[in-house]
Design an enzyme around this catalytic site. Structure first.
Site, PDB file in Angstrom:
ATOM      1  N   ILE A  12       0.634  -1.296  -0.033  1.00 53.65           N
ATOM      2  CA  ILE A  12      -0.057   0.018  -0.095  1.00 53.65           C
ATOM      3  C   ILE A  12       0.774   1.299  -0.138  1.00 53.65           C
ATOM      4  CG2 ILE A  12      -1.639   1.505   1.202  1.00 53.65           C
ATOM      5  CD1 ILE A  12      -2.722  -1.161  -0.040  1.00 53.65           C
ATOM      6  N   SER A 139     -10.618  -0.913   5.227  1.00 53.18           N
ATOM      7  CA  SER A 139     -10.060  -2.224   4.150  1.00 53.18           C
ATOM      8  C   SER A 139     -10.608  -1.889   2.947  1.00 53.18           C
ATOM      9  CB  SER A 139     -10.112  -3.232   5.062  1.00 53.18           C
ATOM     10  OG  SER A 139     -11.467  -3.651   4.830  1.00 53.18           O
ATOM     11  N   CYS A 140      -9.861  -2.833   2.006  1.00 55.04           N
ATOM     12  CA  CYS A 140     -10.436  -2.894   0.608  1.00 55.04           C
ATOM     13  C   CYS A 140     -11.751  -3.497   0.645  1.00 55.04           C
ATOM     14  CB  CYS A 140      -9.330  -3.780  -0.228  1.00 55.04           C
ATOM     15  SG  CYS A 140      -9.115  -5.452   0.614  1.00 55.04           S
ATOM     16  N   HIS A 220     -10.382  -9.770  -4.463  1.00 59.71           N
ATOM     17  CA  HIS A 220     -11.463 -10.466  -3.803  1.00 59.71           C
ATOM     18  C   HIS A 220     -12.898 -10.406  -4.967  1.00 59.71           C
ATOM     19  CE1 HIS A 220      -9.132  -9.844  -0.166  1.00 59.71           C
ATOM     20  NE2 HIS A 220      -9.195  -8.628  -0.379  1.00 59.71           N
TER      21      HIS A 220
END
Length: 337
Positions: A12, A139-140, A220
């Site tokens: 990141i 978060s993502c 994801h």
């Protein structure tokens, strides 16, 4: 211009540093870490000033012939805000240093909400972060949940949402360390942590998530079943989702049938690392049945929080108090939309 430091130059951190570097209203003063291998050496090649987080790290960096600008204390004396991108739980320890220095700071979604007392998603609660001392960019997966559900909520379509997350096993570059093979690992608890995490940004969201770790590392994938407040057409739902500039609609019938084909498209588009800052949502898969909505999308775990972090910098430092203007500026700088 606000002076910004990035502490933690990993998956990141390196992306945040590059994103800061292309803004015209903030300046990257340098990056700070403990590593002395190829990762920080690439920061040197990019011309970034490098600072050592600890005395031990400074010795190792000098032994590797890395030019050091100074210590963590040195860089903190030069900046208005720190973006901490260190691994989970390390940032929570660094927070005490930032508070002691009186420096604004941003942590990432691996830390708990209580670390900052505020969690951030640009399209949802930008205004509540303006001139705060600290925030946590969620978060993502949580970012993707908030983008999609916030768009539906603003259109007065959202009643409640139930989602299943197929989670990548680890970051691609660490597949040799933490990957899983020939198995799937369900998270024991329902809801999984992403649902409550989204509620840390928007307590009014009625959302429950469950998650399964799967043997792949590219991204994801989410499947959502949403109860609408009223019967709606597919067009109404799409119009609501299209109010988010950070949802990209993709089409299964155009060959985008998997996360690897989507990744290839973004590589072909020339994005750094093939990064996908947007939620990639299948438009032709989305289905509305009465007051029920079904859809699926893909989340780039390495990239989706980068534009959010840039917007959070503007909010905390007060560079820009209007969410829409900040989002537009960030999008333009990163090639979103």
């Amino acid at each position: 211009m606000k002076n910004i430091a990035v502490v933690g130059y990993g998956v990141i951190g390196k992306r945040v540093a590059d994103a800061i570097n292309v803004q015209d209203d903030m300046s990257l003063i340098g990056v700070c870490d403990v590593i002395s291998d190829w990762r920080i050496q690439n920061a040197v090649r990019k011309g970034y000033a490098v600072y050592a987080a600890t005395p031990e790290a400074e010795k190792e960096m000098k032994a590797a012939n890395i030019a050091i600008e100074g210590s963590m204390q040195d860089i903190l004396e030069k900046v208005d805000l720190v973006v901490d991108c260190t691994p989970k739980n390390i940032a929570a320890k660094n927070v005490e240093i930032y508070k002691g220095q009186g420096i604004k700071f941003i942590v990432q979604g691996g830390e708990k909400h209580k670390t900052t007392g505020h969690s951030f998603s640009a399209e949802n609660n930008y205004s509540t972060a303006v001139n705060l001392d600290a925030t946590r960019v969620v978060s993502c997966n949580t970012t993707s949940i908030l983008r999609t559900l916030t768009a539906l909520k603003k259109a007065d379509l959202l009643d409640y949402a139930r989602g299943t997350l197929l989670r990548r096993a680890t970051d691609p570059w660490e597949s040799h360390l933490g990957g899983i093979m020939n198995t799937m690992v369900p998270e024991k608890d329902i809801p999984s942590h992403q649902g409550p995490d989204a509620q840390s940004v928007d307590p009014d969201l009625d959302v429950i998530t469950s998650a399964v770790k799967v043997p792949e590392t590219l991204s994801h994938m989410h499947y959502w079943n949403v109860k609408l407040r009223k019967k709606a057409s597919k067009e109404e739902v799409l119009n609501a989702l299209k109010t988010s500039s950070r949802i990209k609609f993709i089409h299964y019938d155009q060959g985008l049938v998997s996360n690897n084909t989507i990744k290839e498209m973004f590589l072909d588009m020339g994005r750094p690392w093939g990064d996908m800052y947007e939620v990639a949502l299948w438009e032709d898969m989305l289905k509305v049945v009465g007051d029920e909505l079904f859809y699926a999308y893909v989340v780039d775990n390495q990239a989706i929080v980068i534009p959010e972090t840039i917007d959070a910098i503007r909010a905390l430092t007060g560079i820009e108090t209007d969410a829409h203007r900040s989002i537009e500026k960030t999008n333009a700088s990163l090639g979103i939309g």
